[in-house]
Design a protein around this motif. Structure first.
Motif, PDB file in Angstrom:
ATOM      1  N   GLY A 193       0.808  -1.215   0.000  1.00 45.70           N
ATOM      2  CA  GLY A 193       0.000   0.000   0.000  1.00 45.70           C
ATOM      3  C   GLY A 193       0.838   1.260   0.000  1.00 45.70           C
ATOM      4  O   GLY A 193       0.308   2.367   0.049  1.00 45.70           O
ATOM      5  N   PHE A 194       2.157   1.110  -0.081  1.00 48.50           N
ATOM      6  CA  PHE A 194       3.047   2.265  -0.015  1.00 48.50           C
ATOM      7  C   PHE A 194       3.476   2.785  -1.386  1.00 48.50           C
ATOM      8  O   PHE A 194       4.013   3.879  -1.482  1.00 48.50           O
ATOM      9  N   LYS A 195       3.269   2.009  -2.436  1.00 46.75           N
ATOM     10  CA  LYS A 195       3.679   2.462  -3.773  1.00 46.75           C
ATOM     11  C   LYS A 195       2.666   3.480  -4.292  1.00 46.75           C
ATOM     12  O   LYS A 195       1.461   3.286  -4.175  1.00 46.75           O
ATOM     13  N   ASN A 196       3.190   4.547  -4.903  1.00 48.52           N
ATOM     14  CA  ASN A 196       2.276   5.530  -5.470  1.00 48.52           C
ATOM     15  C   ASN A 196       1.853   5.089  -6.879  1.00 48.52           C
ATOM     16  O   ASN A 196       2.464   4.198  -7.477  1.00 48.52           O
ATOM     17  N   MET A 197       0.814   5.710  -7.378  1.00 52.17           N
ATOM     18  CA  MET A 197       0.221   5.279  -8.644  1.00 52.17           C
ATOM     19  C   MET A 197       1.181   5.458  -9.821  1.00 52.17           C
ATOM     20  O   MET A 197       1.173   4.643 -10.745  1.00 52.17           O
ATOM     21  N   GLU A 198       2.010   6.475  -9.789  1.00 55.09           N
ATOM     22  CA  GLU A 198       2.969   6.679 -10.884  1.00 55.09           C
ATOM     23  C   GLU A 198       3.978   5.528 -10.946  1.00 55.09           C
ATOM     24  O   GLU A 198       4.332   5.053 -12.009  1.00 55.09           O
ATOM     25  N   GLU A 199       4.420   5.109  -9.767  1.00 56.29           N
ATOM     26  CA  GLU A 199       5.373   4.000  -9.679  1.00 56.29           C
ATOM     27  C   GLU A 199       4.734   2.703 -10.175  1.00 56.29           C
ATOM     28  O   GLU A 199       5.350   1.934 -10.921  1.00 56.29           O
TER      29      GLU A 199
END
Length: 188
Positions: free
Chosen positions: A109-115
């Protein structure tokens, strides 16, 4: 064999294109969780990248082995029951079987959408590159065991096809989450 390769290419294109559309959705929808123990759409997308990562480790290694075998004179022979395995893999896109995923495929849940989007684009390119390297049927020269749903030995095309069916399974999950989100908004 060409039609199998085309089916795999089309499945990759269709499913990754569908995933791409989720990045245009509202943040409230992407973060919506009907229950604490359920994933949000953002987490589902992260899970897909994690699963793809581990499947691609096997696919990449198998592709290198298949190309080595082809250059060493191995002959491409398609088994008589070859297409039956694809039908067995199709079940993966539904909820008709149970399977406990390994912990390393659980989203943080820590990855952002761009990544997440960048990872999916990279994984799509890697899959298409592998298929392009195996354009003459070399993908049937290497089989790897797949424990999910007792599928057994899969060649590289089947392994990539499995990856697309896993994506389809989660696209359905995200659509259900979107419907629940819309229904919860109506209740408010």
């Amino acid at each position: 064999m060409r039609n199998v390769i085309q089916v795999v290419r089309e499945a990759l294109l269709t499913n990754f294109r569908e995933l791409d559309q989720w990045f245009e959705k509202d943040t409230a929808l992407l973060d919506f969780k009907p229950d604490r123990d359920q994933w949000s759409i953002r987490e589902v997308l992260e899970h897909i990248t994690l699963t793809n990562y581990f499947l691609l480790l096997i696919i990449n290694k198998s592709t290198r082995r298949a190309l080595d075998r082809k250059s060493n004179g191995y002959t491409v022979v398609v088994p008589a029951d070859y297409h039956e395995k694809f039908s067995q893999i199709d079940v993966i896109s539904s909820k008709s079987f149970g399977w406990v995923r390994p912990e390393h495929m659980e989203p943080t849940g820590f990855k952002n959408m761009e990544e997440i989007k960048a990872l999916l684009k990279q994984q799509y390119a890697q899959c298409m590159y592998n298929v392009s390297l195996l354009k003459n049927g070399e993908g049937v020269l290497v089989f790897t065991n797949m424990s999910v749903n007792h599928l057994g030995k899969l060649d590289i095309y089947q392994y990539i096809y499995f990856l697309t069916k896993h994506i389809e399974r989660h696209i359905r999950q995200m659509k259900r989450l979107e419907k629940e989100f819309e229904e919860s908004a109506i209740l408010i």
